[in-house]
Design an enzyme around this catalytic site. Structure first.
Site, PDB file in Angstrom:
ATOM      1  N   GLN A 120       0.831  -1.202   0.000  1.00  0.00           N
ATOM      2  CA  GLN A 120       0.000   0.000   0.000  1.00  0.00           C
ATOM      3  C   GLN A 120       0.871   1.260   0.000  1.00  0.00           C
ATOM      4  O   GLN A 120       1.251   1.775   1.048  1.00  0.00           O
ATOM      5  CB  GLN A 120      -0.942   0.009   1.205  1.00  0.00           C
ATOM      6  N   PHE A 121       1.151   1.761  -1.186  1.00  0.00           N
ATOM      7  CA  PHE A 121       1.997   2.945  -1.319  1.00  0.00           C
ATOM      8  C   PHE A 121       1.365   4.183  -0.698  1.00  0.00           C
ATOM      9  O   PHE A 121       2.055   5.124  -0.329  1.00  0.00           O
ATOM     10  CB  PHE A 121       2.361   3.207  -2.787  1.00  0.00           C
ATOM     11  N   THR A 122       0.050   4.192  -0.541  1.00  0.00           N
ATOM     12  CA  THR A 122      -0.624   5.375  -0.014  1.00  0.00           C
ATOM     13  C   THR A 122      -0.284   5.640   1.454  1.00  0.00           C
ATOM     14  O   THR A 122      -0.638   6.696   1.975  1.00  0.00           O
ATOM     15  CB  THR A 122      -2.153   5.281  -0.188  1.00  0.00           C
TER      16      THR A 122
END
Length: 148
Positions: free
Chosen positions: A78-80
Site C-alpha cells: 500500500q503505497f498510499t
C-alpha cells in the site's frame, strides 16, 4: 518502511472478483516502502511483527504472539501509506518508494515473514485490490522504521 498492522478474526483480498489471498485469525499488514529503506528495516519489521504479543492469554491479557495462537498474515502492498497531505486537498505520493524497489522490498519482506514458519497470504503489487477483514479488538498498530 511503514506497516499498519490490524489484528483480525479473518481477512481476504480479491482481485477481479477472485480471492487471491485469505487468512483466518492473525494480522493484516498494509505495507509501504520508502526509497531510503534498507534490508535492515525489513529484518527489524519481521522480528517485531512476528514477536508482537497482542493476543489474549488465559487471563485475558494481551500476552501471546502470532505463533502461539496459530495466527496467519495477510500482507498487502500500500503505497498510499506515504501520502503527503500537508498542502491542498489532493495527496502527493512522492515520498512512496519507486515501484521497482518497492515491489522488490515487499516481496523480500513477505519471503522473510514466511521463513519464520508463519502462513503468509498476499495481494499483488501494483494492482487494484478489494480487502475484506473483520477487525479483532480492534487492535491496530503502526510501525515506521524511520522512528524505531
Amino acid at each position: 518502511m511503514r506497516v499498519v498492522l490490524q489484528r483480525v478474526k479473518r481477512a481476504s483480498v480479491t482481485i477481479d472478483k477472485q480471492v487471491v489471498g485469505a487468512i483466518n485469525h492473525g494480522f493484516v499488514l498494509l505495507v509501504g516502502v520508502h526509497d531510503d529503506d534498507t534490508e535492515a528495516d525489513i529484518d527489524y519489521l519481521v522480528r517485531k511483527i512476528t514477536k508482537l504479543r497482542v493476543f489474549e492469554d488465559q487471563q485475558g491479557k494481551m500476552n501471546l504472539g502470532l505463533a502461539a495462537v496459530g495466527g496467519e498474515i495477510l500482507s498487502i502492498s500500500q503505497f498510499t501509506l506515504y501520502a503527503n497531505t500537508r498542502k491542498g486537498n489532493r495527496p502527493s505520493f512522492v515520498d512512496a518508494g519507486q515501484p521497482e524497489k518497492a515491489n522488490r522490498y515487499y516481496q523480500l519482506f513477505n519471503q522473510k515473514l514466511k521463513a519464520t514458519g508463519i502462513k503468509v497470504a498476499t495481494g499483488e503489487f501494483g494492482v487494484d485490490m478489494a480487502v475484506s477483514l473483520v477487525n479483532d479488538g480492534p487492535v491496530t498498530i503502526l510501525f515506521d522504521t524511520a522512528h524505531k
